[in-house]
Design a protein around this motif. Sequence first.
Motif, mmCIF file in Angstrom:
data_model
loop_
_atom_site.group_PDB
_atom_site.id
_atom_site.type_symbol
_atom_site.label_atom_id
_atom_site.label_comp_id
_atom_site.label_asym_id
_atom_site.label_seq_id
_atom_site.Cartn_x
_atom_site.Cartn_y
_atom_site.Cartn_z
ATOM 1 N N CYS A 107 0.837 -1.208 0.000
ATOM 2 C CA CYS A 107 0.000 0.000 0.000
ATOM 3 C C CYS A 107 0.871 1.256 0.000
ATOM 4 O O CYS A 107 2.029 1.225 0.416
ATOM 5 C CB CYS A 107 -0.887 0.047 1.249
ATOM 6 S SG CYS A 107 -2.141 -1.233 1.372
ATOM 7 N N GLU A 108 0.291 2.350 -0.458
ATOM 8 C CA GLU A 108 0.890 3.654 -0.208
ATOM 9 C C GLU A 108 0.404 4.114 1.156
ATOM 10 O O GLU A 108 -0.748 3.903 1.513
ATOM 11 C CB GLU A 108 0.483 4.670 -1.285
ATOM 12 C CG GLU A 108 1.310 4.576 -2.543
ATOM 13 C CD GLU A 108 1.220 5.844 -3.381
ATOM 14 O OE1 GLU A 108 0.958 6.918 -2.808
ATOM 15 O OE2 GLU A 108 1.418 5.744 -4.599
ATOM 16 N N PHE A 109 1.300 4.743 1.912
ATOM 17 C CA PHE A 109 0.942 5.163 3.265
ATOM 18 C C PHE A 109 0.391 6.581 3.258
ATOM 19 O O PHE A 109 0.895 7.470 2.576
ATOM 20 C CB PHE A 109 2.151 5.070 4.192
ATOM 21 C CG PHE A 109 2.422 3.656 4.673
ATOM 22 C CD1 PHE A 109 2.064 2.560 3.910
ATOM 23 C CD2 PHE A 109 3.022 3.425 5.894
ATOM 24 C CE1 PHE A 109 2.296 1.274 4.343
ATOM 25 C CE2 PHE A 109 3.263 2.137 6.347
ATOM 26 C CZ PHE A 109 2.905 1.065 5.559
ATOM 27 N N ASP A 110 -0.665 6.772 4.026
ATOM 28 C CA ASP A 110 -1.333 8.061 4.129
ATOM 29 C C ASP A 110 -1.646 8.296 5.605
ATOM 30 O O ASP A 110 -1.631 7.365 6.409
ATOM 31 C CB ASP A 110 -2.615 8.061 3.286
ATOM 32 C CG ASP A 110 -3.156 9.458 3.035
ATOM 33 O OD1 ASP A 110 -2.393 10.422 3.201
ATOM 34 O OD2 ASP A 110 -4.340 9.590 2.680
ATOM 35 N N TYR A 111 -1.928 9.563 5.937
ATOM 36 C CA TYR A 111 -2.291 9.916 7.319
ATOM 37 C C TYR A 111 -3.495 10.830 7.224
ATOM 38 O O TYR A 111 -3.402 11.951 6.716
ATOM 39 C CB TYR A 111 -1.132 10.624 8.016
ATOM 40 C CG TYR A 111 -1.410 11.091 9.430
ATOM 41 C CD1 TYR A 111 -1.141 10.276 10.518
ATOM 42 C CD2 TYR A 111 -1.915 12.362 9.675
ATOM 43 C CE1 TYR A 111 -1.375 10.706 11.817
ATOM 44 C CE2 TYR A 111 -2.150 12.813 10.970
ATOM 45 C CZ TYR A 111 -1.874 11.980 12.041
ATOM 46 O OH TYR A 111 -2.112 12.423 13.321
ATOM 47 N N ASP A 112 -4.646 10.342 7.671
ATOM 48 C CA ASP A 112 -5.876 11.128 7.555
ATOM 49 C C ASP A 112 -6.746 10.904 8.794
ATOM 50 O O ASP A 112 -7.444 9.900 8.906
ATOM 51 C CB ASP A 112 -6.649 10.747 6.295
ATOM 52 C CG ASP A 112 -7.779 11.717 5.987
ATOM 53 O OD1 ASP A 112 -8.210 12.452 6.905
ATOM 54 O OD2 ASP A 112 -8.254 11.742 4.835
ATOM 55 N N PRO A 113 -6.725 11.862 9.747
ATOM 56 C CA PRO A 113 -7.522 11.713 10.975
ATOM 57 C C PRO A 113 -9.023 11.739 10.734
ATOM 58 O O PRO A 113 -9.789 11.357 11.622
ATOM 59 C CB PRO A 113 -7.096 12.937 11.809
ATOM 60 C CG PRO A 113 -5.831 13.428 11.197
ATOM 61 C CD PRO A 113 -5.923 13.091 9.759
ATOM 62 N N PHE A 114 -9.440 12.181 9.564
ATOM 63 C CA PHE A 114 -10.863 12.320 9.300
ATOM 64 C C PHE A 114 -11.417 11.185 8.442
ATOM 65 O O PHE A 114 -12.536 11.260 7.947
ATOM 66 C CB PHE A 114 -11.130 13.682 8.646
ATOM 67 C CG PHE A 114 -10.618 14.825 9.462
ATOM 68 C CD1 PHE A 114 -11.146 15.105 10.718
ATOM 69 C CD2 PHE A 114 -9.564 15.601 9.014
ATOM 70 C CE1 PHE A 114 -10.652 16.139 11.494
ATOM 71 C CE2 PHE A 114 -9.066 16.650 9.782
ATOM 72 C CZ PHE A 114 -9.602 16.916 11.024
ATOM 73 N N LYS A 115 -10.628 10.146 8.269
ATOM 74 C CA LYS A 115 -11.092 8.960 7.548
ATOM 75 C C LYS A 115 -10.985 7.763 8.485
ATOM 76 O O LYS A 115 -9.900 7.453 8.995
ATOM 77 C CB LYS A 115 -10.255 8.750 6.280
ATOM 78 C CG LYS A 115 -10.780 7.638 5.370
ATOM 79 C CD LYS A 115 -9.911 7.502 4.133
ATOM 80 C CE LYS A 115 -10.050 8.699 3.212
ATOM 81 N NZ LYS A 115 -11.402 8.759 2.604
#
Length: 442
Positions: A107-115
């Motif tokens: 996977c590509e890493f992401d940071y999303d507190p709203f998901k």
Amino acid sequence: MQTMKNDIAKFVKQGWKEDDIKEAIRAKYGDDIKQSSIEKAFKELAGAKYDLVQKVMRSELISDMNSKGKTIYMDDPFCSDIKTIEYPQLSYILDKKLVNSLDIKPCEFDYDPFKSSRIFRKNKTDLVSYFNTYVPPSWMVDEHGQYKEVEKNEKMPDIYIVFFKHLVDGKESEFNYIIMWLANAIQYRNFCVLTAIGAPGIGKGVLGSIMIWLVGRHNFHKTDNKLITKDFNKQFQNKRLVFCDEMNIRKTDHMNKFKDLINDIIEIEAKGENAKLTKNFASIYIASNNLDSLTIPENDRRFSVIELTKKPLVDILTSDNIEELTKEENVNELAKYLYHYKVDREKMLRVHLSKRTEEIKYSSLTDAEEWFIEDYAKDKQGQEILLSICQDAFREKEYKAPSRRDFEKLQERFSRVFSVRYVPSLNGKRVRKIKFAEVQNG
């Protein structure tokens, strides 16, 4: 007995569950082995290794498709924290065939507190899966680490009412702003920096400790001047709240670097890595004991300076009470109040103004600068005077005459008092003059 132990060790490495292992041993050895012996052998051989195997087996296994490393990330449905293991270590705890059969998703890493989704695609045509590395605070999830509906506390816990009222010396405007700022920090994000500059021991650091559990320890970072004086700022990446303790932002380049950290998109640079742009989810809190630690420009739109008490916190609360303020379970109750608190988003885009803001501006003035702003400028209000004449006035007071650049830097903080202007002279050359503002009545 040793044969039985070997069988248990084999079943553990194959990912069997405890009850299945014990049942298989009973079926193979029958009445020749007592139940207590099976229990004892399992306890000796399994332990932490068994727990780790089971964690691997029930977790969704992720690898970073943009990394050359061999780290495997474990998304455990029973735990909100993301644990890691190196791929070669899997062969130590698991059977080789089982390792080869594991489904490890790149996977590509992401940071999303709203998901709330851990693994997702950004749109229907996207062929790449994204792994959300955000770990929510404990008040947002159940005992298994899964998102839950956040219970609403209609009233702020009493101990925090006492604390916040103490911190702002009972001023309602300051109290309301801090509460709304904290609420906005966990509901969305603040673009104005909460700025607490005042006496030591009043509770500025305690407020920072409370913030840890409001956003979760993985999403909090405490830093100091190295954030703006060093080239690398990776500590700012993937955070919801950054506490800048005892910052000193007086140089223009330091101020510009700091302001860049408030933008929606920021450049993150780590040692040995290429700089990259990333979305910014962090609210910033600054605390200092020194009034002259911050140079605030005129018409500033970033620093919300709060008026603070001068009384030590220990005069209001016992040491046990202060410790209670920063306990995770108590902060969680505060979070349940703040999460449902009504926030005026438009208001939070504007800085909070207080008398302390002006005190900070004047605290960094030299004696000569203070004389110029407080006395000379008032005497010359509404007039336009050659800069060279103003310099002579400094000399007459036995002060060192400021350079043109010094006047321009002072103007950045006091543009409402004066401005440096360039006007053409009779011979066509430009001359520098200082225009002093009219005093506003009323």
